[in-house]
Design a protein around this motif. Sequence first.
Motif, PDB file in Angstrom:
ATOM      1  N   ASN A 188      44.761  38.369  83.763  1.00 51.85           N
ATOM      2  CA  ASN A 188      43.865  39.143  82.908  1.00 51.85           C
ATOM      3  C   ASN A 188      42.439  38.620  83.017  1.00 51.85           C
ATOM      4  O   ASN A 188      42.215  37.415  83.099  1.00 51.85           O
ATOM      5  N   ALA A 189      41.476  39.541  83.006  1.00 51.69           N
ATOM      6  CA  ALA A 189      40.063  39.166  83.011  1.00 51.69           C
ATOM      7  C   ALA A 189      39.384  39.865  81.839  1.00 51.69           C
ATOM      8  O   ALA A 189      39.565  41.075  81.628  1.00 51.69           O
ATOM      9  N   PHE A 190      38.608  39.096  81.064  1.00 55.68           N
ATOM     10  CA  PHE A 190      37.927  39.634  79.891  1.00 55.68           C
ATOM     11  C   PHE A 190      36.435  39.331  79.988  1.00 55.68           C
ATOM     12  O   PHE A 190      36.030  38.236  80.376  1.00 55.68           O
ATOM     13  N   GLU A 191      35.609  40.318  79.603  1.00 59.63           N
ATOM     14  CA  GLU A 191      34.161  40.111  79.561  1.00 59.63           C
ATOM     15  C   GLU A 191      33.712  39.896  78.117  1.00 59.63           C
ATOM     16  O   GLU A 191      34.164  40.592  77.204  1.00 59.63           O
ATOM     17  N   ILE A 192      32.823  38.938  77.921  1.00 61.65           N
ATOM     18  CA  ILE A 192      32.298  38.612  76.605  1.00 61.65           C
ATOM     19  C   ILE A 192      30.965  39.324  76.378  1.00 61.65           C
ATOM     20  O   ILE A 192      30.089  39.338  77.256  1.00 61.65           O
ATOM     21  N   THR A 193      30.806  39.926  75.206  1.00 65.65           N
ATOM     22  CA  THR A 193      29.531  40.502  74.797  1.00 65.65           C
ATOM     23  C   THR A 193      29.199  39.987  73.402  1.00 65.65           C
ATOM     24  O   THR A 193      30.003  40.152  72.475  1.00 65.65           O
ATOM     25  N   LEU A 194      28.052  39.347  73.268  1.00 66.57           N
ATOM     26  CA  LEU A 194      27.606  38.817  71.978  1.00 66.57           C
ATOM     27  C   LEU A 194      26.529  39.741  71.424  1.00 66.57           C
ATOM     28  O   LEU A 194      25.502  39.964  72.068  1.00 66.57           O
ATOM     29  N   ILE A 195      26.758  40.287  70.238  1.00 68.67           N
ATOM     30  CA  ILE A 195      25.835  41.263  69.651  1.00 68.67           C
ATOM     31  C   ILE A 195      25.269  40.698  68.354  1.00 68.67           C
ATOM     32  O   ILE A 195      26.008  40.477  67.388  1.00 68.67           O
ATOM     33  N   PRO A 196      23.964  40.439  68.295  1.00 69.35           N
ATOM     34  CA  PRO A 196      23.371  39.913  67.056  1.00 69.35           C
ATOM     35  C   PRO A 196      23.366  40.961  65.958  1.00 69.35           C
ATOM     36  O   PRO A 196      23.537  42.166  66.218  1.00 69.35           O
ATOM     37  N   ALA A 197      23.171  40.524  64.728  1.00 67.18           N
ATOM     38  CA  ALA A 197      23.148  41.440  63.592  1.00 67.18           C
ATOM     39  C   ALA A 197      21.968  42.394  63.696  1.00 67.18           C
ATOM     40  O   ALA A 197      20.900  42.047  64.189  1.00 67.18           O
ATOM     41  N   ARG A 198      22.165  43.612  63.259  1.00 69.55           N
ATOM     42  CA  ARG A 198      21.099  44.618  63.231  1.00 69.55           C
ATOM     43  C   ARG A 198      20.425  44.516  61.865  1.00 69.55           C
ATOM     44  O   ARG A 198      21.033  44.801  60.841  1.00 69.55           O
ATOM     45  N   LYS A 199      19.169  44.085  61.863  1.00 68.37           N
ATOM     46  CA  LYS A 199      18.469  43.816  60.604  1.00 68.37           C
ATOM     47  C   LYS A 199      17.229  44.681  60.455  1.00 68.37           C
ATOM     48  O   LYS A 199      16.582  45.036  61.435  1.00 68.37           O
ATOM     49  N   CYS A 200      16.915  44.968  59.206  1.00 67.62           N
ATOM     50  CA  CYS A 200      15.718  45.739  58.877  1.00 67.62           C
ATOM     51  C   CYS A 200      14.481  44.951  59.288  1.00 67.62           C
ATOM     52  O   CYS A 200      14.348  43.767  58.956  1.00 67.62           O
ATOM     53  N   ARG A 201      13.551  45.603  60.008  1.00 67.74           N
ATOM     54  CA  ARG A 201      12.361  44.897  60.463  1.00 67.74           C
ATOM     55  C   ARG A 201      11.372  44.637  59.330  1.00 67.74           C
ATOM     56  O   ARG A 201      10.419  43.872  59.500  1.00 67.74           O
ATOM     57  N   ILE A 202      11.600  45.242  58.160  1.00 65.54           N
ATOM     58  CA  ILE A 202      10.692  45.045  57.026  1.00 65.54           C
ATOM     59  C   ILE A 202      11.171  43.915  56.126  1.00 65.54           C
ATOM     60  O   ILE A 202      10.476  42.922  55.915  1.00 65.54           O
TER      61      ILE A 202
END
Length: 503
Positions: free
Chosen positions: A98-112
Amino acid sequence: MPAKVLLTALKGPLEGTKYRFDEPMLCMVGRSESCMLRLIDEAGDGVSRHHCLLDIKPPKASICDLGSRNGTFLNREKLPQSQTRELATGNIIRIGYNAFEITLIPARKCRICGGEMPDLPPGSGSRTSRLVCDNCIRGGKENYAAPAAKTVLFQTCSVCGQRIASSKESGQVWHEDCNSFICADCLNNHDDMNKTFRMPEMEIRRGQNVLQIKNYRVIKLIGRGGLGAVYLAENINTLERVALKILLPEIAVQDQCRDDFMREAENLRGLKHPNIVELKDCDYTGGALFLALDYCPEGSLREYMIRTGMTLKLNTALDLTCQILDGLEYAHNVQMEQMSLLDAQMYMVNGLVHRDIKPANIFLTRQADGSLAAKISDFGLAKAFDMAGISGCTRTGDFSGTLGFIPKQQYLNYKYVKPEVDVWATAATLYYMLTGKTPRNFSNPTDINRIFENPPSPLWDYNPYVPKVIASVIDAALDDRQTFRFKSADQLKFALQEARNKI
C-alpha cells in the motif's frame, strides 16, 4: 475550517480511499483488530499486526515504525525502528503493498478576526467572503485591511531571566548601558539597570530583588520542566505559601491561546477537595503564563520515591491510593458552572476526567499525625492546554513516562475520557508504589507493541510479598484486554478496603 491531515491511498487494494483526521489522535496502522486504520485481506499482505503509528496533531503529523517485519518506507527510505519522522505534504508512505500520500491542511481562518471558519462547498460565495467570517461581514468589516504581521523575536531579559516575545511595539528594549536586553516590566520596576538579576536558583532573603511576579514574592526554585519552572512563592497579601508554576513565554505568544488557556484554567478554580491540588490563581506577566497552586512540601510521589530510594509500605500505599480515589470520585461527579470558550456563555459541567494520573502528578503533604497525604495535581489542565491549542503538554504520544500509566483504550483514542481511565491509572500508580515499576515496561517508542500484545505483568512478578488478596484486586483493575473491571473510583476503593480487611 479546522486544520486537517489527509491520507490518500495511491496504490494497492485501497487505491482512491481517503482518510481525514481533524482532531489530535494516535492512529495505529496494521492488521490487528486494535488498529484504527486496519489493513486486512489483500491490503494486509506484507503488513505486520501493529505496523506503524501516525501521531496526528492537525495540521502536523509524524510517523513511527513499530518494529514491523517488512518495514515502513517514507519516500522510498526505510524508517529506523526507534525514530519518529515529521511528515510534510506530498510525502509518500509505503506499508506492505500500500502507498499513501500525506496532505497537511492548515485551519481556514478569518483574515479580520483570526477566528476559525467552517468549510464551504466549492464555488460558494465570493472570493472575499471565503476569507471573512459571518460575524465580521455582519459587522461591516469585510473590506477592513488587517494590519501587517509583526516580527516577533525571543530575547532573554538580563534582569528577571525570562524569555520574552519582543517586537518594536512591545516596550522591551536593548539597554546599551548594560549591553543586554531588558523587558518592559523590569524597566518599570527597577531604577538601576546596571544590576543584573536572574531567575532565582537558591533561597532568597526577604527584600532582595528577585523575579517580579504580580502579587507574589518568589522564594526559591523548586522544579523545572519542559514547559517552564516551579517556584516556592508567598502571596504578598495573605502571606500564604504557594507553588508558582511559570510557563515558558513561547506557549503564550499568541493572545488567543493565552486567553483561552486562562479562561479554561479559571473554570477550574471551583474544584475544591482535600485530595486535589487547588488552583488559586492564573495570570500572566512578561509574556509568560503563571499558575498559583497549593504548595506540597514533600513534592510529587515520583520525587519522593526517588529521594527515599525505596517502594512504599503496603499500608502507606493503600492509604494514599484511597485518598487519590476520593479526589477522583469527587471530580468525576462534581457539578460546576463554567464559561464556554466558544460563546462565553455559562453552562453546567457534570464531572471532570484527569486523563493523566501518574506518580509525577500526585503530590504529597504531611498530616497532623505525620502521615503522608495525597493531592492530585493538574486536574483539568490537560483540557485547558488542548483547547488553547498548546501542544505537547499532555499527550498520549509522549514517551517520557506517561505511557506506562495509561490503558490501551486511552492510547488508541485520545478522546476516550471516561472516568475509568483515571481509575486504571490509579491502579497503575499503586502498582508503582509497591514495585517501583509500571505494569507494562516501556523503554523507547518501539516498545509500544507491548500495550497491544502483552497484558500488564502480574504484581507478584516484582513484589511477591504483597498479600495475594491485594495483588489480585490490583491485577484485576489493570486488566484492559476488553472492558474495565472497575468503572468508578469508589468501586476500586471498596474492593481494596475489602481485601485489606481480609489480611
